[in-house]
Design a protein around this motif. Sequence first.
Motif, PDB file in Angstrom:
ATOM      1  N   CYS A 168       3.701 -15.757 -11.233  1.00 40.04           N
ATOM      2  CA  CYS A 168       3.222 -14.740 -10.557  1.00 40.04           C
ATOM      3  C   CYS A 168       1.877 -14.003 -11.227  1.00 40.04           C
ATOM      4  O   CYS A 168       1.798 -14.079 -12.137  1.00 40.04           O
ATOM      5  N   SER A 169       1.206 -13.625 -10.325  1.00 40.51           N
ATOM      6  CA  SER A 169      -0.341 -12.990 -10.597  1.00 40.51           C
ATOM      7  C   SER A 169      -0.695 -11.783  -9.517  1.00 40.51           C
ATOM      8  O   SER A 169       0.215 -11.867  -8.636  1.00 40.51           O
ATOM      9  N   GLY A 170      -1.365 -10.958 -10.094  1.00 38.01           N
ATOM     10  CA  GLY A 170      -1.953 -10.094  -9.344  1.00 38.01           C
ATOM     11  C   GLY A 170      -1.696  -8.425  -9.986  1.00 38.01           C
ATOM     12  O   GLY A 170      -1.795  -8.390 -11.053  1.00 38.01           O
ATOM     13  N   THR A 171      -1.567  -7.317  -9.041  1.00 38.20           N
ATOM     14  CA  THR A 171      -1.670  -6.072  -9.742  1.00 38.20           C
ATOM     15  C   THR A 171      -0.367  -5.479  -9.232  1.00 38.20           C
ATOM     16  O   THR A 171      -0.446  -4.158  -9.910  1.00 38.20           O
ATOM     17  N   THR A 172       0.746  -6.053  -8.669  1.00 38.58           N
ATOM     18  CA  THR A 172       1.733  -4.879  -8.384  1.00 38.58           C
ATOM     19  C   THR A 172       2.776  -5.402  -9.447  1.00 38.58           C
ATOM     20  O   THR A 172       3.841  -4.545  -9.315  1.00 38.58           O
ATOM     21  N   SER A 199      -3.709   0.296  -2.930  1.00 36.58           N
ATOM     22  CA  SER A 199      -3.149  -0.801  -2.507  1.00 36.58           C
ATOM     23  C   SER A 199      -2.860  -1.787  -3.914  1.00 36.58           C
ATOM     24  O   SER A 199      -3.888  -1.499  -4.790  1.00 36.58           O
ATOM     25  N   ALA A 200      -2.306  -2.660  -3.669  1.00 31.64           N
ATOM     26  CA  ALA A 200      -2.250  -3.732  -4.903  1.00 31.64           C
ATOM     27  C   ALA A 200      -1.381  -4.962  -4.139  1.00 31.64           C
ATOM     28  O   ALA A 200      -1.052  -5.111  -2.947  1.00 31.64           O
ATOM     29  N   PHE A 223       2.896   0.302   3.711  1.00 30.88           N
ATOM     30  CA  PHE A 223       2.684  -0.822   4.310  1.00 30.88           C
ATOM     31  C   PHE A 223       3.075  -2.228   3.151  1.00 30.88           C
ATOM     32  O   PHE A 223       2.985  -1.782   1.989  1.00 30.88           O
ATOM     33  N   THR A 224       3.555  -3.121   4.092  1.00 29.38           N
ATOM     34  CA  THR A 224       3.865  -4.228   3.241  1.00 29.38           C
ATOM     35  C   THR A 224       3.457  -5.175   4.262  1.00 29.38           C
ATOM     36  O   THR A 224       3.776  -5.301   5.540  1.00 29.38           O
ATOM     37  N   GLN A 225       3.193  -6.738   3.399  1.00 25.46           N
ATOM     38  CA  GLN A 225       2.695  -7.856   4.480  1.00 25.46           C
ATOM     39  C   GLN A 225       3.077  -8.829   3.377  1.00 25.46           C
ATOM     40  O   GLN A 225       2.525  -9.379   2.326  1.00 25.46           O
ATOM     41  N   MET A 279       1.003  -1.387  -0.170  1.00 28.35           N
ATOM     42  CA  MET A 279      -0.181   0.089   0.067  1.00 28.35           C
ATOM     43  C   MET A 279       0.839   1.252  -0.086  1.00 28.35           C
ATOM     44  O   MET A 279       1.916   1.221   0.733  1.00 28.35           O
ATOM     45  N   LYS A 280       0.414   2.479  -0.837  1.00 29.55           N
ATOM     46  CA  LYS A 280       1.113   3.571  -0.916  1.00 29.55           C
ATOM     47  C   LYS A 280       0.689   4.292   0.221  1.00 29.55           C
ATOM     48  O   LYS A 280      -0.403   4.245   1.023  1.00 29.55           O
TER      49      LYS A 280
END
Length: 455
Positions: free
Chosen positions: A371-375, A346-347, A444-446, A340-341
């Motif tokens: 890999c998949s997703g929005t980042t 978020s992504a 934020f990172t997780q 998250m910025k």
Amino acid sequence: MSPRILGIFLITSVLDQLYLVDGTNGLQESPSSDLNLESTIRELNLKLDYCKIQLQIKDEHNKEKIEQMETIYKLKSQLAVNEISCAKEKEMAAAINNLNMRLVNAEQQLKFKDDLIQEKVKEIQDCDLIKTKDKQILEQSEKVNFMTVTISNLQSQLAKSRDDVKVKIKDINDRTEEVKIRDDIIKSKEKEISDKSEQLKNIEGKITVKDNELENLSAQISTKDNEIDSLNNQTKHDLEKITEMTDELHTCREWESCPTGRPDGVYKINKPGIAVFEAPCNSNGWMTIQRRQDGSVDFNLNWVNYKNGFGNLTGELFIGLEKLHQMTKDKPHELYIKLMKFNGESAYAHYDNFQIGSELEFYKLKSLGTCSGTTGDSLRYSEGLKFSTIDSDNDGISSNCALSHSGAWWYNNCSYSRLNGKYLRGSTGTIIWHGFGGNNNLAFTQMMIRPKSAL
């Protein structure tokens, strides 16, 4: 003769007397000139003064004559003007007389015309009066005719109204008979109502008795409801106790990985090869292995710290490289990364085959999978690379990327992602994911893992 000319003439005469001209010897001086010169000059001066006086007298005399001539000229001019004025006055008098005569004639004619006009006006007035009277008579006649027609119509209406009145009277008589009949019916109904009222009073008495019975029953039901509520509250409390005890049992139980279908919380993980440890888990079976959110934990630590893990299980943490190796060495795991910025955007990124090597391999990032997703796939650059810390430089360049970026990671020529750098708001280059925000620091990172069998 002017005074200058006169003076020249007198001087010449004196010279003639003073000098003699000889025809043969020329000009000679007179012997007696010295004696008579002064007397001669005095005489000449007297004569000159006399001449001047005469000249002044003549000048004044000439001035008087000029003034007289001017006066005569003015008188002649005035006389000529007077003569012209007299002639014009005569002409004007004649014209005035002529105009007076014409005015008298015009007044006579005007009076005559006025008399004629008065006579015509009188005739016209007489004619207008007659016409006005005729018009009034005509209007009165029309009014009389209109009133005659109106009277006739009113008479017809009156006759029709009389007939209508007769019909209305007949209707009234008929209605009077009907009213009498209805009055009889109403009296009969009133008797029936009176009888029914007596019956209702008896029924109301019975209803009152039943209401009292109902009130007693309601009180009993209310008492039973209170008892039921008390039992429900006790049951709910017991269920909550049971749930708490169950959660405590689940928490205290040692799991090989995060359980699925259980409440979010901290669970004890018992994985063969390592000591039992606690880890934050969610209901979907994901274990949080790394979290950054506020900069409350220092991530610029050495190799031992990253091997064993550090931080706060409910806040910022790193689970430990040895634990990641032991959990991923025998069973394929998924990796889920949430970012998250600072503006709230978020992504996420999802890798389907995450595996970490042993300490002898410097905890190499052995596999990521698809890999998949929005980042964006910014971790791919680190696949196959060893882990580097501030005291263990295992990257692909001469300098230590962990030192320059204030945090450990899988570095080569540094990296396109690093989530363990120094937490700095509004800065760049320490906590980044190149595919999501470029070189700008993240808020934020997780990082979370779970076995693939947990799907």
